[in-house]
Design a protein around this motif. Structure first.
Motif, PDB file in Angstrom:
ATOM      1  N   ASP A  40       0.778  -1.261  -0.228  1.00  0.00           N
ATOM      2  CA  ASP A  40      -0.278   0.465  -0.076  1.00  0.00           C
ATOM      3  C   ASP A  40       0.625   1.686   0.203  1.00  0.00           C
ATOM      4  O   ASP A  40       0.018   2.730   0.063  1.00  0.00           O
ATOM      5  CB  ASP A  40      -1.078  -0.328   1.189  1.00  0.00           C
ATOM      6  N   TYR A  41       2.233   1.074  -0.152  1.00  0.00           N
ATOM      7  CA  TYR A  41       3.119   2.267   0.043  1.00  0.00           C
ATOM      8  C   TYR A  41       3.584   2.441  -1.196  1.00  0.00           C
ATOM      9  O   TYR A  41       4.488   0.983  -1.677  1.00  0.00           O
ATOM     10  CB  TYR A  41       4.154   2.256   1.391  1.00  0.00           C
ATOM     11  N   ARG A  60      16.108  12.175   0.992  1.00  0.00           N
ATOM     12  CA  ARG A  60      16.446  11.927  -0.921  1.00  0.00           C
ATOM     13  C   ARG A  60      14.966  12.004  -1.269  1.00  0.00           C
ATOM     14  O   ARG A  60      14.810  12.380  -2.352  1.00  0.00           O
ATOM     15  CB  ARG A  60      17.900  10.608  -0.566  1.00  0.00           C
ATOM     16  N   PHE A  61      14.125  11.427   0.239  1.00  0.00           N
ATOM     17  CA  PHE A  61      13.095  10.943  -1.035  1.00  0.00           C
ATOM     18  C   PHE A  61      11.930  10.887   0.742  1.00  0.00           C
ATOM     19  O   PHE A  61      11.905  11.304   1.223  1.00  0.00           O
ATOM     20  CB  PHE A  61      13.314   9.273  -1.289  1.00  0.00           C
ATOM     21  N   GLN A  62      10.934  11.783  -0.157  1.00  0.00           N
ATOM     22  CA  GLN A  62      10.017  12.139   0.595  1.00  0.00           C
ATOM     23  C   GLN A  62       8.548  10.892  -0.278  1.00  0.00           C
ATOM     24  O   GLN A  62       8.439  11.306  -1.239  1.00  0.00           O
ATOM     25  CB  GLN A  62       9.153  13.616   0.448  1.00  0.00           C
ATOM     26  N   ASP A  63       8.406   9.835   0.899  1.00  0.00           N
ATOM     27  CA  ASP A  63       7.590   8.571   0.204  1.00  0.00           C
ATOM     28  C   ASP A  63       7.149   8.445   1.282  1.00  0.00           C
ATOM     29  O   ASP A  63       6.532   8.803   1.797  1.00  0.00           O
ATOM     30  CB  ASP A  63       8.604   8.151  -0.935  1.00  0.00           C
ATOM     31  N   GLY A  64       6.742   6.677   1.250  1.00  0.00           N
ATOM     32  CA  GLY A  64       6.504   6.072   1.857  1.00  0.00           C
ATOM     33  C   GLY A  64       6.802   5.651   3.044  1.00  0.00           C
ATOM     34  O   GLY A  64       6.198   5.791   3.924  1.00  0.00           O
ATOM     35  N   LEU A  68       6.298   5.833   7.182  1.00  0.00           N
ATOM     36  CA  LEU A  68       6.599   4.538   8.406  1.00  0.00           C
ATOM     37  C   LEU A  68       7.655   5.674   9.243  1.00  0.00           C
ATOM     38  O   LEU A  68       7.512   5.111  10.439  1.00  0.00           O
ATOM     39  CB  LEU A  68       7.128   3.611   7.182  1.00  0.00           C
ATOM     40  N   TYR A  69       8.528   6.488   8.554  1.00  0.00           N
ATOM     41  CA  TYR A  69       9.896   6.558   9.986  1.00  0.00           C
ATOM     42  C   TYR A  69       9.288   7.007  11.180  1.00  0.00           C
ATOM     43  O   TYR A  69       9.304   6.672  12.640  1.00  0.00           O
ATOM     44  CB  TYR A  69      10.094   7.658   9.633  1.00  0.00           C
ATOM     45  N   PRO A  70       8.070   8.010  11.544  1.00  0.00           N
ATOM     46  CA  PRO A  70       8.012   8.425  12.802  1.00  0.00           C
ATOM     47  C   PRO A  70       7.228   7.045  13.891  1.00  0.00           C
ATOM     48  O   PRO A  70       7.791   7.055  14.832  1.00  0.00           O
ATOM     49  CB  PRO A  70       6.190   9.399  12.495  1.00  0.00           C
TER      50      PRO A  70
END
Length: 193
Positions: A40-41, A60-64, A68-70
């Motif tokens: 789903d990401y 580097r990326f603004q993505d799924g 998820l990191y938080p």
């Protein structure tokens, strides 16, 4: 809090069903869980740009993975479940694990010393994998591909769920013994936290 992640392309498949059993066990033991299906990401694989060494997170990326990191940082518990693809975790799980590189700190020594910013926090994990084949050797590196990076990051593995000889979508639900093991593993994880 537990972040529970599976990496199968099949919704309602065996990895999905195993994940839900682990979550059920954790919730029965009083833990809360955030369920994640990597299909789903949309996210990129790590490209080794090393920006995270300075930024302390992947910028580097603004993505799924940014979403998820938080959850990963807040959760002391982690569940990783993958189907076996060519003797290893699925490509989605491999990319997910590689993107955890941003949690390492490195020193300028030779050989390069490193540490994990997730270590020393009482983090615990459950890992699982499902293979169509019936022999353990055909699972290949799958369990190691999850266990070794998580241990390096500072997680203690409290349960492992290697499953063989299942392929048809969701057929694990007909194997109560496997569902019970997954539920038990979720309870162990919750209690270990």
């Amino acid at each position: 809090m537990i972040t529970a992640i599976e990496s199968s392309p099949r919704k309602g498949g065996n990895s999905h069903t195993m994940l839900q059993a682990v979550i059920a066990g954790a919730r029965e033991a009083g833990a809360s869980a955030h369920e994640v299906h990597l299909r789903d990401y949309k996210y990129e694989p790590c490209v080794g740009c090393e920006k995270c060494r300075k930024d302390k997170i992947c910028t580097r990326f603004q993505d799924g993975m940014t979403l998820l990191y938080p959850h990963l940082q807040e959760s002391k518990g982690l569940v990783l479940i993958s189907p076996v693809h060519n003797y290893n975790v699925s490509a989605w799980m491999k990319s997910f694990i590689d993107r955890l590189y941003c949690f390492y700190d490195f020193e300028n020594t030779r050989p390069r010393a490193w540490s994990s910013r997730l270590a020393g926090q009482g983090r615990k994990a459950v890992i699982g994998a499902i293979a169509e084949q019936s022999e353990e050797k055909d699972m290949g590196f799958t369990m190691d591909a999850m266990r070794l990076p998580l241990e390096a990051l500072g997680y203690e593995i409290v349960a492992e769920l290697p499953v063989l000889h299942l392929f048809d979508r969701g057929i694990i639900a007909k194997h109560q013994d496997l569902i019970d093991k997954a539920t038990h593993a979720g309870g162990l994880l919750a209690k270990a936290l």
